[in-house]
Design a protein around this motif. Structure first.
Motif, PDB file in Angstrom:
ATOM      1  N   ARG A   3       0.825  -1.215   0.000  1.00 11.24           N
ATOM      2  CA  ARG A   3       0.000   0.000   0.000  1.00 11.24           C
ATOM      3  C   ARG A   3       0.855   1.260   0.000  1.00 11.24           C
ATOM      4  N   ARG A   4       1.988   1.210   0.663  1.00 11.34           N
ATOM      5  CA  ARG A   4       2.878   2.383   0.651  1.00 11.34           C
ATOM      6  C   ARG A   4       3.353   2.664  -0.771  1.00 11.34           C
ATOM      7  N   VAL A   5       3.764   1.632  -1.472  1.00 10.86           N
ATOM      8  CA  VAL A   5       4.192   1.790  -2.866  1.00 10.86           C
ATOM      9  C   VAL A   5       3.009   2.245  -3.717  1.00 10.86           C
ATOM     10  N   ALA A   6       1.843   1.682  -3.462  1.00  8.66           N
ATOM     11  CA  ALA A   6       0.651   2.066  -4.215  1.00  8.66           C
ATOM     12  C   ALA A   6       0.331   3.545  -4.004  1.00  8.66           C
ATOM     13  N   ARG A   7       0.531   4.043  -2.795  1.00  9.41           N
ATOM     14  CA  ARG A   7       0.273   5.462  -2.526  1.00  9.41           C
ATOM     15  C   ARG A   7       1.228   6.358  -3.319  1.00  9.41           C
ATOM     16  N   GLY A   9       2.258   5.600  -6.264  1.00  5.33           N
ATOM     17  CA  GLY A   9       1.629   5.563  -7.580  1.00  5.33           C
ATOM     18  C   GLY A   9       0.408   6.458  -7.656  1.00  5.33           C
ATOM     19  N   VAL A  10      -0.372   6.489  -6.582  1.00  9.04           N
ATOM     20  CA  VAL A  10      -1.537   7.387  -6.523  1.00  9.04           C
ATOM     21  C   VAL A  10      -1.077   8.825  -6.694  1.00  9.04           C
ATOM     22  N   LEU A  11      -0.052   9.206  -5.947  1.00 10.65           N
ATOM     23  CA  LEU A  11       0.464  10.571  -6.055  1.00 10.65           C
ATOM     24  C   LEU A  11       0.944  10.868  -7.474  1.00 10.65           C
ATOM     25  N   ARG A  12       1.666   9.948  -8.053  1.00  8.06           N
ATOM     26  CA  ARG A  12       2.151  10.142  -9.419  1.00  8.06           C
ATOM     27  C   ARG A  12       0.993  10.322 -10.400  1.00  8.06           C
ATOM     28  N   ALA A  13      -0.014   9.479 -10.276  1.00  8.52           N
ATOM     29  CA  ALA A  13      -1.156   9.552 -11.202  1.00  8.52           C
ATOM     30  C   ALA A  13      -1.917  10.862 -11.025  1.00  8.52           C
ATOM     31  N   LEU A  14      -2.227  11.224  -9.778  1.00 12.30           N
ATOM     32  CA  LEU A  14      -2.954  12.473  -9.537  1.00 12.30           C
ATOM     33  C   LEU A  14      -2.136  13.674 -10.013  1.00 12.30           C
ATOM     34  N   PHE A  15      -0.838  13.609  -9.800  1.00 17.02           N
ATOM     35  CA  PHE A  15       0.046  14.685 -10.253  1.00 17.02           C
ATOM     36  C   PHE A  15      -0.007  14.816 -11.776  1.00 17.02           C
ATOM     37  N   GLN A  16       0.087  13.699 -12.462  1.00 19.19           N
ATOM     38  CA  GLN A  16       0.038  13.713 -13.937  1.00 19.19           C
ATOM     39  C   GLN A  16      -1.269  14.308 -14.454  1.00 19.19           C
ATOM     40  N   MET A  17      -2.365  13.938 -13.829  1.00 15.85           N
ATOM     41  CA  MET A  17      -3.665  14.471 -14.263  1.00 15.85           C
ATOM     42  C   MET A  17      -3.764  15.957 -13.973  1.00 15.85           C
ATOM     43  N   ASP A  18      -3.286  16.355 -12.810  1.00 17.47           N
ATOM     44  CA  ASP A  18      -3.383  17.744 -12.377  1.00 17.47           C
ATOM     45  C   ASP A  18      -2.429  18.639 -13.157  1.00 17.47           C
ATOM     46  N   ASP A  29      -1.254   4.218 -15.837  1.00 22.43           N
ATOM     47  CA  ASP A  29      -0.257   3.407 -16.543  1.00 22.43           C
ATOM     48  C   ASP A  29       1.140   3.992 -16.383  1.00 22.43           C
ATOM     49  N   TYR A  30       1.250   5.294 -16.517  1.00 24.82           N
ATOM     50  CA  TYR A  30       2.543   5.961 -16.343  1.00 24.82           C
ATOM     51  C   TYR A  30       3.033   5.812 -14.899  1.00 24.82           C
ATOM     52  N   ALA A  31       2.128   5.993 -13.949  1.00 26.36           N
ATOM     53  CA  ALA A  31       2.486   5.979 -12.534  1.00 26.36           C
ATOM     54  C   ALA A  31       3.016   4.629 -12.077  1.00 26.36           C
ATOM     55  N   ILE A  32       2.507   3.558 -12.643  1.00 22.15           N
ATOM     56  CA  ILE A  32       2.913   2.225 -12.191  1.00 22.15           C
ATOM     57  C   ILE A  32       4.066   1.646 -13.004  1.00 22.15           C
ATOM     58  N   ASN A  33       4.535   2.407 -13.966  1.00 22.92           N
ATOM     59  CA  ASN A  33       5.546   1.923 -14.902  1.00 22.92           C
ATOM     60  C   ASN A  33       6.730   1.237 -14.221  1.00 22.92           C
ATOM     61  N   ASP A  34       7.317   1.835 -13.212  1.00 17.84           N
ATOM     62  CA  ASP A  34       8.488   1.244 -12.574  1.00 17.84           C
ATOM     63  C   ASP A  34       8.239   0.825 -11.124  1.00 17.84           C
ATOM     64  N   LEU A  35       6.963   0.761 -10.733  1.00 13.63           N
ATOM     65  CA  LEU A  35       6.634   0.317  -9.380  1.00 13.63           C
ATOM     66  C   LEU A  35       6.391  -1.182  -9.372  1.00 13.63           C
TER      67      LEU A  35
END
Length: 137
Positions: A3-7, A9-18, A29-35
């Motif tokens: 879940r820590r790693v997933a969070r 990814g959440v930050l990365r995804a929200l950042f990309q959208m914002d 897809d971008y956020a999880i690329n190297d996770l």
């Protein structure tokens, strides 16, 4: 740990959208690329991203209410999106203790924000948690 790693990814995804206006699935897809995420971690990431987006208007109104001398629009993009995801977890996820959501948000702010981000995130989320507990009473 998943879940820590997933969070992250959440930050990365929200950042990309914002920041870049990316579509949600592209951002994920971008956020999880190297996770390295398990299936459960990936599901958690998607749930938090989609849930945060669904409740964004309410979450942003709450951030504006508690952010002294700041508006959501003026906040650093990293801080804004850490707060959004954490508030979503606090208010809408009964399976996540508020203290865990706050601690995880503070850790993300230490890692990705500026030197004062973690204090700002901790203070604002502390106020949200206090209100949330009062509203439940």
């Amino acid at each position: 740990m998943s879940r820590r790693v997933a969070r992250e990814g959440v930050l990365r995804a929200l950042f990309q959208m914002d920041f870049a206006g990316a579509e949600v699935d592209t951002a994920i897809d971008y956020a999880i690329n190297d996770l390295e995420l398990t299936e459960n971690g990936l599901n958690f990431l998607r749930e938090i991203v989609y849930g945060t987006i669904e409740k964004m208007e309410e979450i942003d109104a709450l951030i504006n209410e508690y952010a002294v001398d700041w508006t959501v629009e003026r906040m650093p993009t990293v801080d804004r999106n850490i707060l959004r995801a954490a508030i979503y977890e606090i208010l809408y996820r009964d399976d996540i203790p508020a203290s865990v959501a706050v601690n995880e948000a503070v850790e993300l702010a230490k890692k990705y924000g500026d030197r004062d981000s973690f204090r700002f995130v901790n203070g604002l989320l502390g106020n949200v948690v206090r209100r949330f507990r009062e509203d439940q009473s």
